[in-house]
Design an enzyme around this catalytic site. Structure first.
Site, PDB file in Angstrom:
ATOM      1  CG  HIS A 180     -12.335  -5.921  -2.820  1.00  0.00           C
ATOM      2  ND1 HIS A 180     -12.884  -7.183  -2.879  1.00  0.00           N
ATOM      3  CD2 HIS A 180     -12.547  -5.474  -1.544  1.00  0.00           C
ATOM      4  CE1 HIS A 180     -13.392  -7.484  -1.698  1.00  0.00           C
ATOM      5  NE2 HIS A 180     -13.215  -6.485  -0.876  1.00  0.00           N
ATOM      6  CG  HIS A 218      -9.774  -4.230   1.805  1.00  0.00           C
ATOM      7  ND1 HIS A 218     -10.530  -3.173   1.344  1.00  0.00           N
ATOM      8  CD2 HIS A 218     -10.662  -5.203   2.135  1.00  0.00           C
ATOM      9  CE1 HIS A 218     -11.805  -3.489   1.398  1.00  0.00           C
ATOM     10  NE2 HIS A 218     -11.924  -4.715   1.869  1.00  0.00           N
TER      11      HIS A 218
END
Length: 375
Positions: free
Chosen positions: A281, A296
């Protein structure tokens, strides 16, 4: 094979030892992430190892009863997939831990440990099996009828008793010495992200032939203007307005956030991938001009451990602006109780002269998101 042929005198039933692990292999790996949502990795490993230990105990007390032997094989082979997954994930989690503690990311070295151990254990196992076969008389034209009590005892000692002791030791070491749990790894990833955002994600300085320091991607000390394109379509927001999965408002650092309307992350400039977190992620990028950013995806998504994420590029690979870097399942993120907000962080605070973010409330991927002047 030696158990069925030389101890039980049923060589024709050896196929059972191939059937059980084959069937188990079809469901253990897919089942692991489902079970891991409710049960910790350490618990899965411990229960699986206890199952294998029980299998050895059954084989020690009864090698003449076919039903007991088959039960022992089920107890032994079925948990192997769970143990494999637990060990692999534990090793993988040490990558971020090592980077946090040592400042270096030895991903290739860490992931090579498992196959190296497999080869070493395979070589040792083959050597031991060969020695036992010769020492116990399980060679050539030998049959179960020709086996001596001493040969059977030696076989059981090495195949069952020593293996049992080694499994017990492995269980004790893992339970009491391995401290990187899923929760601790999530904390490590969060700490590492903040550290990278503050200190940078790569090695921005290198030494030229004359011994002077120069910035990667630049040819002079003059400030460089870098344009950052929106990596995803959506609604822009300042970092101070971002609300995380716990309801806390505001994210520290320099950058901008986007509430996405799609599940694809595209390259915001020409450059290369510096790092990809094992949880998939978070990706770190460096532009050809030397600008570093962390993208992010989601808030709290570290706990998904990569489920619903697909990385299209690995660390070290180059890309062009607009290339697809990452796909993420927005529905799965939200169903898991997390937020799919995309945060773009600038990681070179001391080297950034000026930053201008877009005044557009809604952007499409590829639109100008920010202008950064990098010294």
């Amino acid at each position: 094979m030696k158990l069925f042929k030389y101890v039980m005198d049923k060589p024709g039933l050896f196929w059972i030892t191939g059937l059980i692990p084959t069937i188990a292999g079809f469901f253990t790996s897919p089942l692991y992430p489902i079970i891991n949502k409710w049960v910790t990795r350490k618990t899965i490993y411990a229960v699986s190892m206890c199952s294998m230990i029980l299998a050895y105990i059954l084989l020690i007390v009864s090698t003449d009863n076919l039903a007991m032997v088959v039960t022992a094989m089920i107890l032994y082979y079925v948990p192997q997939g769970f143990i494999f997954m637990a060990v692999i994930l534990t090793l993988t989690d040490t990558i971020e831990y090592g980077q946090l503690k040592n400042g270096t990311r030895n991903e290739a070295v860490t992931l090579a440990v498992r196959p190296m151990l497999d080869k070493m254990s395979g070589a040792i196992s083959n050597a031991v099996v060969g020695w036992v076969a010769v020492a116990a008389g399980m060679t050539g034209t030998a049959t179960a009828a020709s086996m001596t009590p001493g040969g059977i005892s030696l076989f059981k000692l090495v195949a069952f008793w020593i293996a049992l002791i080694l499994h017990v030791l492995a269980l004790i070491i893992y339970v009491f010495k391995v401290n990187i749990s899923e929760k601790r790894h999530a904390e490590i990833v969060d700490e590492l992200q903040h550290k990278l955002a503050a200190e940078g994600i790569g090695n921005p300085e290198s030494t030229d032939e004359k011994g002077s320091e120069t910035k990667v991607g630049t040819v002079s000390s003059e400030p460089v203007d870098v344009n950052i394109a929106a990596p995803v379509s959506g609604v822009t927001m300042s970092l101070s307005d971002v609300v995380d999965e716990h309801g806390h408002k505001g994210i520290a650092g320099k950058g901008i956030a986007i509430q996405p309307t799609e599940g694809k992350i595209y390259a915001p400039f020409d450059g290369k991938v510096v790092l990809v977190f094992t949880t998939k992620h978070v990706i770190g990028l460096q532009s050809d001009d030397g600008l570093e950013v962390l993208i992010h995806v989601g808030l709290g998504t570290v706990n998904m451990r990569g489920e619903g994420f697909i990385n299209h590029l690995d660390s070290g690979q180059s890309f062009k602006k607009g290339d697809l870097l990452l796909e993420f399942n927005r529905d799965k993120i939200q169903q898991s109780g997390y937020k799919d907000t995309v945060v773009v962080l600038l990681t070179q605070g001391n080297d950034i002269v000026k930053t201008q973010y877009t005044d557009k409330k809604v952007v499409a991927s590829g639109d100008e998101l920010a202008k950064v002047q990098l010294k």
